[in-house]
Design an enzyme around this catalytic site. Structure first.
Site, mmCIF file in Angstrom:
data_model
loop_
_atom_site.group_PDB
_atom_site.id
_atom_site.type_symbol
_atom_site.label_atom_id
_atom_site.label_comp_id
_atom_site.label_asym_id
_atom_site.label_seq_id
_atom_site.Cartn_x
_atom_site.Cartn_y
_atom_site.Cartn_z
ATOM 1 C CB SER A 97 -0.955 -0.040 1.196
ATOM 2 O OG SER A 97 -1.898 0.984 1.125
ATOM 3 C CG ASP A 118 -3.332 4.185 -0.771
ATOM 4 O OD1 ASP A 118 -4.031 3.852 -1.754
ATOM 5 O OD2 ASP A 118 -3.181 3.443 0.223
ATOM 6 C CG ASP A 178 -6.260 0.698 0.114
ATOM 7 O OD1 ASP A 178 -5.492 1.683 0.164
ATOM 8 O OD2 ASP A 178 -6.155 -0.285 0.888
ATOM 9 C CB ALA A 232 -9.413 11.219 8.993
ATOM 10 C CG ASN A 233 -6.931 6.364 6.376
ATOM 11 O OD1 ASN A 233 -7.932 6.135 5.709
ATOM 12 N ND2 ASN A 233 -6.441 5.474 7.218
ATOM 13 N NE ARG A 241 -6.485 2.964 18.513
ATOM 14 C CZ ARG A 241 -5.651 2.617 17.537
ATOM 15 N NH1 ARG A 241 -4.820 3.509 17.011
ATOM 16 N NH2 ARG A 241 -5.609 1.387 17.088
ATOM 17 C CB THR A 281 2.458 -2.367 14.867
ATOM 18 O OG1 THR A 281 2.434 -0.935 14.903
ATOM 19 C CG2 THR A 281 1.422 -2.873 13.879
ATOM 20 N NE ARG A 330 -0.653 4.108 16.573
ATOM 21 C CZ ARG A 330 0.509 4.341 15.961
ATOM 22 N NH1 ARG A 330 0.972 5.579 15.877
ATOM 23 N NH2 ARG A 330 1.205 3.356 15.432
#
Length: 561
Positions: free
Chosen positions: A67, A284, A288, A390-391, A520, A524, A529
């Protein structure tokens, strides 16, 4: 599994040994890593794709892409028979086989799993897998590894669909399992014909004063730019200029692409002051995700971003309008109107201004934890479910029941009041259901739907951007000892463990007008965050910093004193 099947896996897997020290985890994005260490992983996921096909008695897909990651990375993910992502129940098995240390251990794992899942190797059932890859140079050798994995299962076949966007492969899997034709040409044909249908249904008075009809698209130097060039030829009526198509020598995702534009809020390479006022969009790396933007007149590197929240708002507004037209009075059969449940699904990262706007429209807005799989699952509970992050990743789902009703309603209106506003609304909704990729978020189909709606409303990108004004926000990361110490609920907006931290966050939030903040754990890495928003940027920054300090005090290394 019989001895023949076991020895087949044993022999082929010895050709793809697991590199030392590699440990991978299957997430929303599948497996992703530096391409040089992925051959054994992709080989083993080829086996999983074949097993999934045997288990479901349906066709599955395997996509090789990373991606929006840098060009040296690659990855692999499975498309389930629905066209969606691999079922979460199989993710632990994906992890286990990807990290299995030896061919013997791998065979044992597969044998146990096959028994547990009651997957039968009776020679009667066959497995079929569609394979796709993006434009990364490493894709070719990884595709070969995937094929060898598929062929390690007796009776399994792999069909190489060539270089594709990720959404194209998902669309093909969904279409094939619905008994439809599913070549790349069929994909382009469905998108272009439903787009034309929507444009033809634009009210006449709006068609006459078409403004700013040019669109400039950043293709991220990836597969999306390449495919948009094909689509542009089919849709010869659309004025699209594709930049960063990968043919000009640019590097995939380097200073280009939706992820870069949305995160950095700057123009991608190849965009300049001369583009001020022009409607621009960015895809991107595997197409997607989609965001729109305009170049600011006072600074050629800055942009006004129109992100996934605004795309969702545009789609929701349009669909709500069409449903309202369908229910208009003066219709003989108004009592037969189906009360469609329209739901909008967001995560806590959605800007608060977008949520307020959607609620003011009278829409039902619900939240899920972060991750496309949660959003998609929730959206599927509605007659029409719209989700976006939002991305720029998102789509619209239509229930089979609603589409059956809509089809019947359109036929009835066609015979009794052909050309009425109600019938046009029914046709528009049917066209949207064919244009949008209901398998996964798809930048190409999303872009065409945005363009059709802007034409329908006679709007410029500025009209669209003015729907609401985003609240300023700030995101931070805090390194912690153990991210699993944080447990959240209410779609990750409330911390339940460790105790007392949520009360401390609430105290900070209360200090700022329109303040909102949550923490949260990363999926990974050992970081927490932090998200914060408030009425002005300084306040959002200050709130984010205060909450980051709390996270550090409660969970981190105590660096904040």
């Amino acid at each position: 599994m019989n001895d023949n099947q076991k020895s087949l896996i044993l022999n082929s897997s010895s050709q793809y040994p697991l590199p030392q020290g590699v440990k991978l985890s299957y997430g929303t994005a599948g497996f992703r890593a530096d391409a040089s260490i992925l051959e054994s992983t992709v080989f083993r996921i080829g086996i999983l794709a074949a097993l999934r096909s045997l288990k479901t008695q349906s066709l599955t897909g395997l996509m090789i892409t990373a991606s929006h990651n840098k060009v040296n990375d690659n990855g692999v993910k499975i498309a389930d028979p629905s066209g969606g992502m691999l079922t979460q129940e199989w993710e632990p098995f994906a992890d286990a086989i990807a990290n299995s240390p030896t061919p013997q251990h791998l065979v044992q794992l597969i044998d146990e799993f096959v028994k547990k899942e009651n997957i039968r190797f009776d020679g009667v059932r066959s497995a079929e897998i569609l394979l796709g890859r993006d434009t990364r140079p490493s894709g070719e050798s990884l595709l070969e590894a995937a094929k060898q994995g598929v062929y390690s299962i007796v009776g399994a076949t792999a069909t190489d669909m060539g270089i594709l966007t990720t959404p194209q492969l998902h669309w093909m899997v969904r279409a094939r399992n619905k008994g439809m034709k599913a070549t790349e040409l069929d994909y382009f044909e469905q998108l272009s014909s439903s787009f034309r249908c929507l444009v033809d249904l634009t009210p006449n008075q709006i068609k006459m004063n078409k403004t700013d009809d040019k669109l400039v698209v950043d293709g991220a130097n990836g597969v999306g730019g390449e495919k948009l060039e094909v689509l542009k030829k089919i849709l010869n009526s659309m004025v699209i200029e594709v930049r960063n198509s990968g043919k000009e020598g640019g590097v995939l995702n380097e200073g280009v692409g939706a992820d870069y534009v949305q995160k950095e809020k700057v123009v991608p390479q190849g965009f300049y002051l001369k583009d001020v006022g022009i409607r621009c969009a960015s895809l991107d790396g595997d197409a997607d995700r989609l965001v729109y933007f305009t170049v600011q007149s006072n600074n050629a590197s800055n942009i006004d971003l129109v992100d996934g929240d605004k795309i969702l708002s545009l789609f929701a507004l349009f669909i709500k309008e069409q449903l309202s037209i369908l229910k208009m009075e003066g219709d003989d059969h108004v009592d037969e109107n189906y009360e469609a449940r329209l739901g909008v699904v967001q995560t806590a990262y959605a800007n608060g201004a977008s949520t307020d706007y959607l609620k003011q429209l009278g829409l039902e807005v619900v939240f899920t934890p972060t991750g496309v799989k949660y959003l998609h699952e929730k959206a599927a509970e509605y007659d029409i479910g719209i989700y976006f992050e939002a991305n720029g990743h998102g789509t619209i789902l239509f229930s089979e029941g609603f589409l059956s009703w809509l089809d019947a309603r359109n036929n009835e209106l066609s015979s009794k009041s052909k050309g009425s506003e109600q019938q046009k609304a029914a046709l528009r909704l049917l066209a949207v259901s064919n244009l949008i990729n209901q398998a996964v978020g798809d930048a190409l189909s999303g872009l065409l739907l945005v363009e059709a709606i802007l034409q329908y409303k006679g709007w410029s990108i500025h009209n669209w951007s003015e729907l609401y004004h985003d609240l300023p926000s700030r995101q931070l990361k805090v390194k912690v000892v153990d991210r699993t110490a944080v447990v959240t609920e209410n779609a990750e907006t409330v911390v339940v463990r460790p105790p007392l931290i949520q009360e401390a966050i609430n105290v900070e939030v209360a200090k700022y007008p329109r303040g909102r903040s949550f923490i949260r754990p990363s999926g990974t890495e050992d970081v927490i965050r932090v998200y914060a928003e408030a009425s002005i940027q300084e306040a959002a920054d200050s709130l984010a910093n205060s909450v980051a300090k709390l996270a550090d005090q409660f969970l981190g290394f105590g660096n904040s004193g």
